[in-house]
Design a protein around this motif. Sequence first.
Motif, PDB file in Angstrom:
ATOM      1  N   ARG A  56       0.737  -1.201   0.216  1.00  0.00           N
ATOM      2  CA  ARG A  56      -0.123   0.148   0.158  1.00  0.00           C
ATOM      3  C   ARG A  56       0.943   1.151  -0.424  1.00  0.00           C
ATOM      4  NH1 ARG A  56      -5.256  -1.549   0.988  1.00  0.00           N
ATOM      5  NH2 ARG A  56      -5.213  -3.392   2.323  1.00  0.00           N
ATOM      6  N   ASN A  57       0.532   2.529  -0.711  1.00  0.00           N
ATOM      7  CA  ASN A  57       0.848   3.719  -0.707  1.00  0.00           C
ATOM      8  C   ASN A  57       2.168   3.269  -1.525  1.00  0.00           C
ATOM      9  OD1 ASN A  57      -0.931   4.804   0.435  1.00  0.00           O
ATOM     10  ND2 ASN A  57      -0.287   3.780   2.439  1.00  0.00           N
ATOM     11  N   ILE A  58       2.683   1.938  -2.237  1.00  0.00           N
ATOM     12  CA  ILE A  58       3.579   2.145  -3.002  1.00  0.00           C
ATOM     13  C   ILE A  58       3.393   2.094  -4.321  1.00  0.00           C
ATOM     14  CG2 ILE A  58       5.588   0.957  -3.374  1.00  0.00           C
ATOM     15  CD1 ILE A  58       6.351   0.099   0.088  1.00  0.00           C
ATOM     16  N   GLU A  59       3.846   2.557  -5.142  1.00  0.00           N
ATOM     17  CA  GLU A  59       3.821   2.843  -6.432  1.00  0.00           C
ATOM     18  C   GLU A  59       4.577   2.142  -7.760  1.00  0.00           C
ATOM     19  OE1 GLU A  59       4.200   6.429  -5.219  1.00  0.00           O
ATOM     20  OE2 GLU A  59       2.297   6.295  -4.406  1.00  0.00           O
ATOM     21  N   LYS A  83      11.022  10.125  -6.644  1.00  0.00           N
ATOM     22  CA  LYS A  83      10.002   8.709  -6.796  1.00  0.00           C
ATOM     23  C   LYS A  83      10.320   7.039  -5.912  1.00  0.00           C
ATOM     24  CE  LYS A  83       7.248  10.081 -10.415  1.00  0.00           C
ATOM     25  NZ  LYS A  83       6.526   9.493 -11.989  1.00  0.00           N
ATOM     26  N   THR A  86      11.213   8.830  -2.349  1.00  0.00           N
ATOM     27  CA  THR A  86       9.895   8.352  -1.340  1.00  0.00           C
ATOM     28  C   THR A  86       9.481   7.555  -1.248  1.00  0.00           C
ATOM     29  OG1 THR A  86       9.196  10.533  -2.404  1.00  0.00           O
ATOM     30  CG2 THR A  86       7.134   9.752  -1.975  1.00  0.00           C
ATOM     31  N   VAL A  87       9.532   6.382  -1.722  1.00  0.00           N
ATOM     32  CA  VAL A  87       8.836   5.327  -1.765  1.00  0.00           C
ATOM     33  C   VAL A  87       9.626   4.059  -0.752  1.00  0.00           C
ATOM     34  CG1 VAL A  87       8.844   2.471  -2.545  1.00  0.00           C
ATOM     35  CG2 VAL A  87       7.404   4.494  -4.278  1.00  0.00           C
ATOM     36  N   ASP A  89      11.838   5.434   1.656  1.00  0.00           N
ATOM     37  CA  ASP A  89      11.464   6.534   2.690  1.00  0.00           C
ATOM     38  C   ASP A  89       9.140   6.146   3.703  1.00  0.00           C
ATOM     39  OD1 ASP A  89      13.027   8.528   2.566  1.00  0.00           O
ATOM     40  OD2 ASP A  89      12.237   9.945   1.678  1.00  0.00           O
ATOM     41  N   ARG A  90       8.629   6.133   3.189  1.00  0.00           N
ATOM     42  CA  ARG A  90       7.309   5.103   3.001  1.00  0.00           C
ATOM     43  C   ARG A  90       7.339   3.771   3.631  1.00  0.00           C
ATOM     44  NH1 ARG A  90       3.590   7.064  -2.124  1.00  0.00           N
ATOM     45  NH2 ARG A  90       3.668   9.321  -1.449  1.00  0.00           N
ATOM     46  N   LEU A  91       7.910   2.891   2.688  1.00  0.00           N
ATOM     47  CA  LEU A  91       8.820   1.589   3.182  1.00  0.00           C
ATOM     48  C   LEU A  91       9.318   1.742   4.892  1.00  0.00           C
ATOM     49  CD1 LEU A  91       8.428  -1.601   2.696  1.00  0.00           C
ATOM     50  CD2 LEU A  91      11.147  -0.972   2.276  1.00  0.00           C
ATOM     51  N   ASP A  93       8.437   4.311   6.843  1.00  0.00           N
ATOM     52  CA  ASP A  93       7.745   4.496   8.056  1.00  0.00           C
ATOM     53  C   ASP A  93       7.304   3.283   8.572  1.00  0.00           C
ATOM     54  OD1 ASP A  93       7.876   7.514   7.820  1.00  0.00           O
ATOM     55  OD2 ASP A  93       6.796   8.013   6.304  1.00  0.00           O
ATOM     56  N   TYR A  94       6.813   2.616   7.258  1.00  0.00           N
ATOM     57  CA  TYR A  94       5.694   1.153   7.609  1.00  0.00           C
ATOM     58  C   TYR A  94       6.660   0.682   8.146  1.00  0.00           C
ATOM     59  CZ  TYR A  94       4.101  -2.499   6.608  1.00  0.00           C
ATOM     60  OH  TYR A  94       3.089  -4.332   6.540  1.00  0.00           O
TER      61      TYR A  94
END
Length: 138
Positions: A56-59, A83, A86-87, A89-91, A93-94
């Motif tokens: 989720r939230n990973i393009e 990009k 960003t992914v 960073d989101r990972l 956070d996950y």
Amino acid sequence: MDSRVVVWIREFLIDRFQKIRVGRHYSEEVRVASGVTQGSVLGPLLFLAYVNDIWRNIELKIRVFADDCIIYRKIFNISNVEKLQTVLDRLGDYTEGNEMKINPNKTKALSFTRARVKNPLNYSCCKYLGIIIRSDLS
């Protein structure tokens, strides 16, 4: 899900203890606060259920096998690099939000190109699922 299954899994995971054996010597027994029993049949299945929403939230393209994860994308310009960051960073956070730790010693970045590169980057080789992947021709 049937509440009996939930209770059964809960009982499988809580109130566990472990000790370490080296040769004929044993450590003191300590309570296990998290994780699943290594070598158990349920362990990999429970881990996959735990990380089932990692995409989720990973393009980008992401593949998960047991506790290994690989993310990849084509990089043509600085926007693609941003990009990717960003992914990542989101990972991060996950994993933080799910109280998981990423082992930096097992984390690799790999770059592939068809162009001949005079000085390949020092991160041009890694092992994934027992396969050695190299991005240089040397």
